[in-house]
Design a protein around this motif. Structure first.
Motif, mmCIF file in Angstrom:
data_model
loop_
_atom_site.group_PDB
_atom_site.id
_atom_site.type_symbol
_atom_site.label_atom_id
_atom_site.label_comp_id
_atom_site.label_asym_id
_atom_site.label_seq_id
_atom_site.Cartn_x
_atom_site.Cartn_y
_atom_site.Cartn_z
ATOM 1 N N ASP A 222 38.413 38.725 44.507
ATOM 2 C CA ASP A 222 39.425 39.381 43.679
ATOM 3 C C ASP A 222 39.859 38.489 42.525
ATOM 4 O OD1 ASP A 222 39.948 41.911 45.259
ATOM 5 O OD2 ASP A 222 40.278 40.386 46.801
ATOM 6 N N GLY A 223 39.796 39.050 41.314
ATOM 7 C CA GLY A 223 40.260 38.359 40.128
ATOM 8 C C GLY A 223 39.321 37.315 39.575
ATOM 9 N N ALA B 61 36.745 40.479 38.608
ATOM 10 C CA ALA B 61 37.454 41.027 37.447
ATOM 11 C C ALA B 61 36.514 41.219 36.266
ATOM 12 C CB ALA B 61 38.616 40.108 37.067
#
Length: 299
Positions: A220-221, A243
């Motif tokens: 995530d990210g 991301a």
């Protein structure tokens, strides 16, 4: 019509061929996978030798260059030994593209990269990429021991990478290639390891088959910086929360090819009957050809 053929140790499921025009020259580009079979790859090189304008060596490096030292990978060099047709592995293109990558990448992102931390799977194989992040002030983990040898030992400086390369690469360059790099169906296997390294980094960078080899369930990210990816690769990263995906393979007249295919195409077009130097390759490309492609997956 010029003809460049990439013979790859990767999966044959990704084979394709196109006829196009690059730099005003009609050219046929082909990719032939050998599923990790070095003997089959050698047979295909020999069968086409002298019949095509340039070979790409896919899924493998002929040699690695760390600073001013060159380390041959002898098992791979045997594949192209004695050929009349020039054979290139994309290393010249990577040296042109990767040294200046980070400023080009940051200019395309909507927000600054923070914290400035990067995980590079194998700095000896992507030394110019590592130098670009170091010059931009990033903290780094170089995973050469982990991704190359399975040892959970992070390397924190390029000076250490250089010392280890001088010590180990003369030995490792003589090992069977499949000990060092996933080939054939092993490119599809994911065995999560070194999860703390992935969590620590904001940017994860290297050849996609190395990064995929130990990919965590969640990213995530994160920003992933890699080479050409398939639609399935992109979807895998999207599902795991990445991301932004940055692909650094150059685009020539709007088309994106693997670095070995790109270098083989330029070698064929130049018609010198030999691999081109990085300055010669750079002279054939425009600045916009070198701009990475950034895809927002989960911005």
């Amino acid at each position: 019509m010029k003809r460049a053929v990439s013979i790859s140790l990767g999966s044959s499921r990704r084979d394709h061929a196109i006829e196009t025009t690059l730099l005003g020259v009609p050219i046929r580009l082909e990719r032939v996978g050998c599923d990790g079979n070095l003997r089959l790859a050698r047979e295909r090189f020999l069968a086409l030798d002298g019949q095509v304008d340039a070979f790409g060596v896919g899924g493998a490096d002929l040699q690695l260059q760390v600073e001013d030292r060159v380390y041959p990978l002898y098992a791979v060099q045997k594949l192209v030994a004695g050929l009349r047709t020039p054979a290139v592995d994309g290393g010249g293109i990577r040296r042109v593209v990767e040294r200046q990558l980070v400023p080009r990448l940051e200019a395309q992102l909507p927000v600054p990269i923070q914290p400035r931390r990067v995980l590079i799977g194998t700095a000896v194989a992507r030394y110019d990429l590592a130098c670009s992040f170091e010059a931009a002030g990033y903290e780094a983990i170089y995973g050469d021991f982990g991704f190359g040898l399975g040892l959970p030992i992070p390397i924190r400086s390029l000076a250490t990478v250089r010392r280890l390369a001088r010590l180990l690469m003369p030995i490792m360059g003589r090992l069977p290639f499949h000990w060092l790099y996933p080939t054939g169906d092993k490119q599809d296997e994911i065995v999560p390891r070194f999860q703390a390294w992935y969590r620590w980094a904001t940017v994860i960078a290297d050849d996609f088959h190395y990064l995929k080899k130990h990919l965590p369930e969640r990213l995530d990210g994160k920003i992933v910086v890699t080479n050409t990816t398939t639609p399935q690769d992109v979807e895998l990263l999207r599902e795991r929360g990445v991301a932004y995906l940055c692909t650094i393979t150059p685009r020539l007249e709007g088309r994106t090819f693997g670095t070995n295919v790109m270098e083989a195409a330029l070698t064929a077009i130049a018609g010198q009957g030999r691999p081109l130097t990085p300055p010669e390759l750079r002279a054939m490309l425009r600045e916009e050809d070198l701009t990475p492609t950034v895809l927002a997956l989960n911005p």
